[in-house]
Scaffold this motif. Structure first.
Motif, PDB file in Angstrom:
ATOM      1  N   GLU A 222      10.686  61.447  55.196  1.00 35.98           N
ATOM      2  CA  GLU A 222      11.962  61.893  55.746  1.00 35.98           C
ATOM      3  C   GLU A 222      12.003  63.398  55.996  1.00 35.98           C
ATOM      4  O   GLU A 222      12.933  63.905  56.630  1.00 35.98           O
TER       5      GLU A 222
ATOM      6  N   SER B 140      12.679  67.188  60.118  1.00 34.05           N
ATOM      7  CA  SER B 140      14.052  67.158  59.633  1.00 34.05           C
ATOM      8  C   SER B 140      14.732  68.483  59.912  1.00 34.05           C
ATOM      9  O   SER B 140      14.230  69.554  59.534  1.00 34.05           O
TER      10      SER B 140
ATOM     11  N   TRP C 107      10.500  57.064  61.351  1.00 32.78           N
ATOM     12  CA  TRP C 107      10.587  56.372  60.070  1.00 32.78           C
ATOM     13  C   TRP C 107      11.863  55.559  59.920  1.00 32.78           C
ATOM     14  O   TRP C 107      11.888  54.545  59.205  1.00 32.78           O
ATOM     15  N   LYS C 108      12.923  55.952  60.600  1.00 29.27           N
ATOM     16  CA  LYS C 108      14.187  55.216  60.474  1.00 29.27           C
ATOM     17  C   LYS C 108      14.093  53.804  61.050  1.00 29.27           C
ATOM     18  O   LYS C 108      14.928  52.950  60.747  1.00 29.27           O
ATOM     19  N   ASP C 109      13.086  53.559  61.906  1.00 34.26           N
ATOM     20  CA  ASP C 109      12.913  52.227  62.478  1.00 34.26           C
ATOM     21  C   ASP C 109      12.057  51.304  61.618  1.00 34.26           C
ATOM     22  O   ASP C 109      11.817  50.159  61.992  1.00 34.26           O
TER      23      ASP C 109
ATOM     24  N   ARG D 141      16.731  47.289  57.331  1.00 35.30           N
ATOM     25  CA  ARG D 141      16.366  48.505  58.055  1.00 35.30           C
ATOM     26  C   ARG D 141      16.393  49.691  57.101  1.00 35.30           C
ATOM     27  O   ARG D 141      17.329  49.848  56.307  1.00 35.30           O
TER      28      ARG D 141
ATOM     29  N   SER E  23      16.939  52.644  57.970  1.00 32.00           N
ATOM     30  CA  SER E  23      18.084  53.475  58.367  1.00 32.00           C
ATOM     31  C   SER E  23      19.364  53.023  57.680  1.00 32.00           C
ATOM     32  O   SER E  23      20.197  53.851  57.286  1.00 32.00           O
ATOM     33  N   ASP E  24      19.551  51.706  57.477  1.00 27.46           N
ATOM     34  CA  ASP E  24      20.735  51.206  56.776  1.00 27.46           C
ATOM     35  C   ASP E  24      20.716  51.607  55.303  1.00 27.46           C
ATOM     36  O   ASP E  24      21.753  51.987  54.737  1.00 27.46           O
TER      37      ASP E  24
ATOM     38  N   SER F 120      19.079  54.214  53.981  1.00 28.59           N
ATOM     39  CA  SER F 120      19.244  55.668  53.911  1.00 28.59           C
ATOM     40  C   SER F 120      20.696  56.080  54.108  1.00 28.59           C
ATOM     41  O   SER F 120      21.196  57.001  53.462  1.00 28.59           O
ATOM     42  N   ARG F 121      21.389  55.366  54.993  1.00 24.16           N
ATOM     43  CA  ARG F 121      22.780  55.705  55.274  1.00 24.16           C
ATOM     44  C   ARG F 121      23.679  55.469  54.058  1.00 24.16           C
ATOM     45  O   ARG F 121      24.602  56.247  53.787  1.00 24.16           O
TER      46      ARG F 121
END
Length: 698
Positions: free
Chosen positions: A163, A167, A249-251, A274, A276-277, A279-280
């Motif tokens: 990550e 960044s 990486w989010k994918d 995911r 991304s989900d 991490s969010r």
């Protein structure tokens, strides 16, 4: 570009539940492959168990395999070849590669974990004498679930995400941990186990005073994998990270296997998440414990903003901040899978491990693939290509590894290790079978007339992974009928092995659909004709009908020309079935009969030689001499031989009684003829027939 995720996990997989068409439970493997030694390369050493730790050393063409009290170096291309081994009086639980190309190895050491370094050179594995304490690095219990990672791309149920790459906030890399624990947020009568994912900053060194040698950035959240209407949450068993190297990486996706925590369900599931989900939730979600509004958004990791105020490492964090983190590790929001449902649910299965690989199919798209249970998921449709049994007897898989260099999958269990190819194209014998398998590794070569691995062919192959469209296949050669004869009143089975578990078979006789009856029974693998009559003769054809997303395909599997035979001809002469005169089964029977005849002759010769059986020419002489001898010697002291004891009983029609006297008195001369060994040494009556116990004179 669509990514079609496919999964493997897994062992002991019976048929799925039959529910509505779009149900995730309606998922049956197209092909079930029973155990065969050619399914995989196998490794096992007598007396060694628990092959549950693996390290791929592709730079050395090695598979390092840790077991109970041993570490093996195996040929990566054929793991049945042992290159080196070393004894280690431990359950080996951890194997990692270090930056200096050594191996870091840890074992339980009788509930006192110990670690050390090992190297491989010149065909030898060398374990260095210097050891270090393994507490906090290796589990105490050899059967305890655990996870470990050294900051490198090797992971089981931990994963590092880059990550920090590009960044804007100067963020740190993250390590994600997957585990299960008793729910602290639930005030339940019984302990409720929930699945978790936790996130830690890679550069976390702990606090100066508070949280010394403990994570200061540890946050965790519940993971949901909803299975039907289950009241209890399913428990996570294993996770695999799948990333496209050409995408951010989010994918990336995490695939996780889940099993029930109660005995009332026998379903297992796979859910996809995911990154991304996840991490969010950690970056923007709320804490489970109420906090002041001004601090509700704070999630601690060292970034550019922290560095500007002089905080360059977690050791610089103030105690007040660290206490806040210590008291609030749990996030309020649960992480949901893609589509808020599993991508695969199986009945009767116990999923244990999962691994995912990407392969580019003939259409240029990438499909993610696995094996043991090999499947492709496209637009919500889970298509299971095959399930393969690699161990006999079946046993749970403890670890799975995949090598991009060899294109092979490596599995470990309690009793051995296996190496399995991902591409098993040779199992398809026709173009339609090859295309309907929808295997992204395989396609049909019209020139060679074979189903081939895409990587091994320079020609364009026929393949249809998305729809299973076999319309481009050339017409198959007609099936040559087999001539069979059935005797009137007899029974006969006509074999028809189905090429696919998804196909349904049907039968025709003389071109018309065959109607089942009590005498004509349709079996899963053939047709059974009972009490045959003249009307049962004719041409039989077995058809396989298999649906796909594109069409429904009908192929001829077997064809028979059946003739009826009678036991009596028109002129009245008796005609009996002719025995088969050749073939391996008849030859084997003839050999067995010949051996029995020779054995019988040898036994007779031995009995004649020992005198247990009389020679024919001696019988008349003994018959003439017997009355005179009996008159001279009397009855009480007579020595009774086999033929002498048997002959009077038969001549006088007196029974031979075995066992007890059944209540009779038997107080007569010669009544008891069974004695112990001590009695036989005396001068009393003797019988040389062990099974004869009573001769009743009456």
């Amino acid at each position: 570009m669509h990514l079609l995720p496919a999964l493997c996990a897994f062992w002991l997989l019976p048929l799925a539940l039959a529910l509505e068409e779009d149900s995730p439970l309606d998922c049956v493997p197209r092909r079930s492959v029973p155990y065969h030694r050619n399914n995989a390369h196998l490794f096992h050493e007598k007396g060694v168990f628990n092959y549950s730790t693996m390290l791929l050393r592709e730079d050395l063409d090695l598979l390092l395999l840790g077991a109970r009290e041993a570490v093996y170096a195996l040929d990566l291309n054929n793991i049945s070849q042992k290159l080196a081994s070393t004894e280690c009086k431990n359950y080996i639980r951890i194997l990692h590669q270090t930056q200096d190309n050594r191996m870091f190895v840890c074992g339980t050491n009788a509930f006192d974990p110990e670690c050390g370094y090992m190297s491989y050179a010149d065909g030898n594995l060398t374990l260095e004498k210097k050891r270090e304490d393994g507490k906090g690095k290796c589990p105490f219990d050899p059967f305890q679930r655990y996870a470990s990672i050294m900051v490198e791309p090797n992971f089981v149920s931990m994963a590092q995400m880059p990550e920090s790459h590009m960044s804007e906030e100067g963020d740190d890399d993250k390590v994600y941990l997957f585990f299960s624990e008793t729910a602290v947020e639930c005030d339940c009568y019984n302990k409720l186990v929930v699945s978790r994912v936790a996130r830690v900053c890679k550069g976390d060194l702990g606090g100066q005073r508070t949280l010394q040698k403990k994570w200061t950035s540890f946050l965790k959240a519940r993971m949901d994998c909803p299975v039907l209407e289950s009241q209890l949450p399913y428990v996570i068993q294993d996770t695999y990270r799948s990333c496209d190297p050409h995408q951010p990486w989010k994918d990336c996706l995490f695939y996780s296997v889940f099993t029930p925590q109660s005995d009332t369900s026998d379903l297992s599931a796979v859910c996809a998440y995911r990154v991304s989900d996840i991490s969010r939730v950690f970056a923007e979600g709320k804490y489970k414990t109420p906090v002041p509004v001004e601090t509700s958004f704070v999630k601690w990791c060292i970034n550019n903003a922290a560095r500007k105020v002089g905080i360059t490492q977690t050791l610089d964090l103030p105690d007040r901040t660290l206490q806040f983190i210590k008291d609030r590790p749990l996030m309020d929001q649960a992480i949901q899978p893609i589509g808020e449902k599993p991508v695969l649910v199986r009945k009767g299965a116990t999923f244990t491990r999962i691994i995912v690989n990407q392969v580019q199919a003939a259409d240029g798209e990438k499909y993610q693939e696995g094996t043991l249970l090999k499947a492709v998921n496209y637009d919500g449709e889970m298509f299971i290509i095959e399930e393969v049994q690699i161990f006999e007897p079946p046993e749970p898989i403890k670890i799975l590894k995949f090598s991009n260099v060899t294109g092979q999958l490596y599995a470990g269990s309690d009793h051995g290790a296996a190496q399995i190819p991902l591409a098993t194209c040779g199992r398809s014998s026709s173009c339609i079978d090859c295309v309907l398998a929808r295997d992204p590794y395989c396609g049909w070569d019209q020139t060679l007339g074979k189903c081939l691995n895409l990587a091994n062919s320079q020609r364009e192959l026929i393949q249809s992974v998305k729809g299973g469209d076999a319309s481009l296949c050339p017409h198959a050669d007609p099936v040559k009928p087999m001539n069979l004869t059935i005797w009137l009143g007899g029974n006969r089975k006509l074999d028809c092995p189905s090429p696919s578990t998804l196909a349904k078979t049907s039968w025709e006789r003389e071109g018309s659909p065959l109607t089942p009856s009590t005498r004509l029974q349709l079996l899963r693998d053939g047709l059974l004709i009972l009490n045959a009559t003249d009307s049962d003769g004719g041409r039989y054809r077995c058809l396989s009908v298999e649906p796909s997303k594109a069409h429904e395909y009908t192929t001829t599997v077997a064809e028979y020309q059946v003739s009826m035979a009678s036991a009596e001809s028109k002129d009245g002469r008796l005609i009996l079935p002719q025995a088969q005169k050749d073939g391996p089964s008849v030859a084997g029977l003839q050999a067995v009969v010949g051996l029995l005849v020779v054995s019988l002759l040898a036994l007779l010769a031995w009995n004649f030689y020992k005198g247990h059986l009389p020679l024919p020419w001696n019988c008349r002489k003994k018959n003439r001499e017997q009355p005179q001898e009996a008159h001279e010697q009397g009855g009480l002291n007579t020595s009774v031989t086999y033929q002498d004891a048997l002959r009077p009983a038969l001549a006088e029609d007196k029974p031979l009684v075995s066992g007890t006297n059944n209540g009779g008195n038997n107080n007569h001369t010669g009544g008891e003829a069974a004695f112990s060994a001590a009695e036989e040494e005396n001068d009393g009556p003797k019988v040389v027939l062990s099974s004869l116990q009573y001769i009743d004179d009456e």
